[in-house]
Scaffold this active site. Structure first.
Site, short mmCIF file in Angstrom:
data_model
loop_
_atom_site.label_atom_id
_atom_site.label_comp_id
_atom_site.label_asym_id
_atom_site.label_seq_id
_atom_site.Cartn_x
_atom_site.Cartn_y
_atom_site.Cartn_z
N ASN A 45 -23.52 18.60 -64.89
CA ASN A 45 -23.64 19.45 -66.07
C ASN A 45 -22.65 20.62 -66.00
O ASN A 45 -22.34 21.14 -64.92
CB ASN A 45 -25.08 19.94 -66.29
CG ASN A 45 -25.70 20.62 -65.10
OD1 ASN A 45 -25.34 20.37 -63.96
ND2 ASN A 45 -26.66 21.49 -65.34
N VAL A 46 -22.16 20.99 -67.18
CA VAL A 46 -21.18 22.07 -67.31
C VAL A 46 -21.69 22.99 -68.42
O VAL A 46 -21.57 22.65 -69.61
CB VAL A 46 -19.78 21.52 -67.66
CG1 VAL A 46 -18.77 22.66 -67.79
CG2 VAL A 46 -19.30 20.52 -66.60
N GLU A 47 -22.29 24.11 -68.04
CA GLU A 47 -22.91 25.00 -69.02
C GLU A 47 -21.89 25.94 -69.64
O GLU A 47 -20.71 25.98 -69.25
CB GLU A 47 -24.07 25.75 -68.35
CG GLU A 47 -25.16 24.77 -67.91
CD GLU A 47 -26.39 25.44 -67.33
OE1 GLU A 47 -26.36 26.65 -67.00
OE2 GLU A 47 -27.41 24.73 -67.20
N CYS A 56 -24.22 18.03 -70.69
CA CYS A 56 -25.09 17.40 -69.70
C CYS A 56 -24.27 16.56 -68.72
O CYS A 56 -23.15 16.13 -69.03
CB CYS A 56 -26.10 16.48 -70.39
SG CYS A 56 -27.48 17.34 -71.18
N GLU A 58 -24.67 13.52 -67.94
CA GLU A 58 -24.39 12.18 -68.45
C GLU A 58 -23.19 12.20 -69.39
O GLU A 58 -22.50 11.18 -69.54
CB GLU A 58 -25.62 11.63 -69.19
CG GLU A 58 -26.85 11.45 -68.31
CD GLU A 58 -27.72 12.72 -68.20
OE1 GLU A 58 -27.19 13.84 -68.35
OE2 GLU A 58 -28.92 12.56 -67.95
N CYS A 89 -31.98 13.33 -70.86
CA CYS A 89 -32.59 13.88 -72.08
C CYS A 89 -32.39 12.89 -73.23
O CYS A 89 -31.67 11.89 -73.10
CB CYS A 89 -31.98 15.24 -72.41
SG CYS A 89 -30.30 15.15 -73.06
N CYS A 92 -28.80 12.22 -74.26
CA CYS A 92 -28.07 11.45 -73.25
C CYS A 92 -28.51 10.00 -73.23
O CYS A 92 -27.72 9.11 -72.90
CB CYS A 92 -28.23 12.10 -71.88
SG CYS A 92 -27.32 13.65 -71.79
N1 THU Z 1 -29.24 18.47 -68.27
C1 THU Z 1 -28.43 17.42 -67.95
O1 THU Z 1 -27.35 17.60 -67.39
N2 THU Z 1 -28.84 16.18 -68.27
C2 THU Z 1 -30.02 15.88 -68.86
O2 THU Z 1 -30.27 14.74 -69.20
C3 THU Z 1 -31.01 16.93 -69.06
C4 THU Z 1 -30.51 18.31 -68.93
C5 THU Z 1 -28.77 19.83 -67.97
C6 THU Z 1 -28.38 20.61 -69.17
C7 THU Z 1 -28.51 22.03 -68.66
O3 THU Z 1 -27.28 22.39 -68.04
C8 THU Z 1 -29.59 21.95 -67.61
O4 THU Z 1 -29.79 20.57 -67.36
C9 THU Z 1 -30.90 22.58 -68.03
O5 THU Z 1 -31.34 22.06 -69.23
#
Ligand code: THU
Length: 129
Positions: A45-47, A56, A58, A89, A92
């Site tokens: 994940n890259v916020e 996310c 994925e 999620c 994804c």
């Molecule tokens: N996140 C993912 O990378 N994949 C998912 O399927 C669910 C959520 C990440 C997004 C965010 O950076 C962190 O989890 C918290 O929601």
């Protein structure tokens, strides 16, 4: 048919999670997928300060998958940086469905399940005219 080494996929997902950029949630997420040609692709994940545009794990995996040759996703594992199983999620699941379809296998708390169980009655490419 490619053989799935689930232990390897889980390990690669945890390793990928450890590269996550997640200063806002603090949740490191990694995904690793086996492709139909036998290669493994990963993502983390890259916020973003604009929270809603964060990526996310994925989604970054999808980028690596396409950039390194595409094909079909066969199996996918998602893990936190400390090794907990995480489910993709909803958004994804749709992304995975596009690239692996109903047979793509997912590591879930209920065991290994196909996408047809993880995203039942999915909308997909076959629904477009
Ligand atoms: N996140 C993912 O990378 N994949 C998912 O399927 C669910 C959520 C990440 C997004 C965010 O950076 C962190 O989890 C918290 O929601």
């Amino acid at each position: 048919m490619v053989d799935v080494d689930w232990d390897l996929l889980r390990t690669r997902a945890v390793e990928a999670a450890q590269s996550a950029y997640c200063p806002y949630s603090g949740l490191q997420v990694g995904a690793a997928a086996l492709c139909d040609d036998g290669r493994i692709v990963v993502g983390c994940n890259v916020e973003n300060a604009a929270y809603g545009v964060g990526l996310c794990a994925e989604c970054t995996l999808a980028g690596q998958f396409v950039l390194t040759g595409g094909g079909r996703l066969v199996a996918l594992a998602c893990r936190s940086g400390t090794g907990e199983l995480l489910m993709p999620c909803g958004r994804c699941r749709q992304v995975i469905y596009e690239l692996g379809g109903a047979p793509c296998l997912i590591d879930t708390p209920s065991g290994i399940l196909p996408m047809s169980r993880v995203l039942p009655d999915a909308f997909g490419p076959e629904d477009l005219p």
